[in-house]
Scaffold this active site. Structure first.
Site, PDB file in Angstrom:
ATOM      1  N   TYR A 249       3.663   4.004   1.909  1.00 31.63           N
ATOM      2  CA  TYR A 249       2.979   2.706   1.902  1.00 31.63           C
ATOM      3  C   TYR A 249       2.136   2.530   3.163  1.00 31.63           C
ATOM      4  O   TYR A 249       0.934   2.302   3.089  1.00 31.63           O
ATOM      5  CB  TYR A 249       3.986   1.572   1.785  1.00 31.63           C
ATOM      6  CG  TYR A 249       3.431   0.218   2.156  1.00 31.63           C
ATOM      7  CD1 TYR A 249       2.531  -0.424   1.311  1.00 31.63           C
ATOM      8  CD2 TYR A 249       3.786  -0.404   3.331  1.00 31.63           C
ATOM      9  CE1 TYR A 249       2.001  -1.657   1.638  1.00 31.63           C
ATOM     10  CE2 TYR A 249       3.263  -1.638   3.671  1.00 31.63           C
ATOM     11  CZ  TYR A 249       2.374  -2.262   2.823  1.00 31.63           C
ATOM     12  OH  TYR A 249       1.847  -3.481   3.156  1.00 31.63           O
TER      13      TYR A 249
ATOM     14  N   LYS B 214      -2.057   2.613   3.854  1.00 28.57           N
ATOM     15  CA  LYS B 214      -2.761   1.499   4.484  1.00 28.57           C
ATOM     16  C   LYS B 214      -3.476   1.969   5.749  1.00 28.57           C
ATOM     17  O   LYS B 214      -4.590   1.544   6.038  1.00 28.57           O
ATOM     18  CB  LYS B 214      -1.794   0.365   4.816  1.00 28.57           C
ATOM     19  CG  LYS B 214      -1.093  -0.247   3.619  1.00 28.57           C
ATOM     20  CD  LYS B 214      -2.009  -1.031   2.748  1.00 28.57           C
ATOM     21  CE  LYS B 214      -2.016  -2.457   3.198  1.00 28.57           C
ATOM     22  NZ  LYS B 214      -2.773  -3.338   2.337  1.00 28.57           N
TER      23      LYS B 214
ATOM     24  N   THR C 271      -1.676  -4.336   7.206  1.00 26.72           N
ATOM     25  CA  THR C 271      -0.281  -4.625   7.523  1.00 26.72           C
ATOM     26  C   THR C 271       0.077  -4.067   8.893  1.00 26.72           C
ATOM     27  O   THR C 271      -0.492  -3.058   9.322  1.00 26.72           O
ATOM     28  CB  THR C 271       0.658  -4.013   6.464  1.00 26.72           C
ATOM     29  OG1 THR C 271       2.017  -4.240   6.853  1.00 26.72           O
ATOM     30  CG2 THR C 271       0.441  -2.514   6.317  1.00 26.72           C
ATOM     31  N   ASP C 272       1.032  -4.709   9.548  1.00 29.83           N
ATOM     32  CA  ASP C 272       1.509  -4.174  10.825  1.00 29.83           C
ATOM     33  C   ASP C 272       2.315  -2.896  10.626  1.00 29.83           C
ATOM     34  O   ASP C 272       2.583  -2.170  11.578  1.00 29.83           O
ATOM     35  CB  ASP C 272       2.329  -5.213  11.581  1.00 29.83           C
ATOM     36  CG  ASP C 272       3.616  -5.596  10.874  1.00 29.83           C
ATOM     37  OD1 ASP C 272       3.743  -5.348   9.661  1.00 29.83           O
ATOM     38  OD2 ASP C 272       4.495  -6.158  11.542  1.00 29.83           O
ATOM     39  N   GLU C 273       2.674  -2.586   9.379  1.00 31.06           N
ATOM     40  CA  GLU C 273       3.412  -1.359   9.084  1.00 31.06           C
ATOM     41  C   GLU C 273       2.663  -0.105   9.544  1.00 31.06           C
ATOM     42  O   GLU C 273       3.271   0.928   9.767  1.00 31.06           O
ATOM     43  CB  GLU C 273       3.682  -1.250   7.581  1.00 31.06           C
ATOM     44  CG  GLU C 273       4.606  -2.299   7.032  1.00 31.06           C
ATOM     45  CD  GLU C 273       6.066  -1.933   7.152  1.00 31.06           C
ATOM     46  OE1 GLU C 273       6.385  -0.750   7.359  1.00 31.06           O
ATOM     47  OE2 GLU C 273       6.887  -2.845   7.031  1.00 31.06           O
TER      48      GLU C 273
END
Length: 94
Positions: free
Chosen positions: A87, A91, A55-57
């Protein structure tokens, strides 16, 4: 293909342990099993790929366009990780 299954930032704040278990420990288990299977293959069969989708998160938050002068900011391969939730940290740890 590996997608590291836990999602939703808000749920990670209320229960980060589930995200660590799935996204980090789950990745370890997947890779360990892939390694074990790979070791059973003959030399001619030993070609393997693991595709990991994240994810870009993991890169944190982009500044709002009104805070930037000029071009819109983008994430690149050189962008440092800056996770801002359990989260995104789980990741980024993969």
């Amino acid at each position: 293909m590996h997608l590291a299954a836990e999602s939703h930032v808000d749920r990670s704040i209320d229960g980060p342990g589930e995200f660590i278990q799935t996204n980090l420990v789950g990745t370890y288990v997947l890779l360990d099993q892939a390694r074990a299977y790979f070791q059973t293959l003959s030399a001619e069969q030993k070609t393997a790929f693991v595709y990991h989708i994240s994810t870009d998160e993991v890169y944190g938050d982009l500044p709002h366009p009104e805070e930037q002068a000029g071009e819109l900011p983008l994430f690149t391969e050189e962008t440092s990780y800056a996770p801002s939730s359990p989260y995104s940290a789980s990741k980024a740890g993969v």
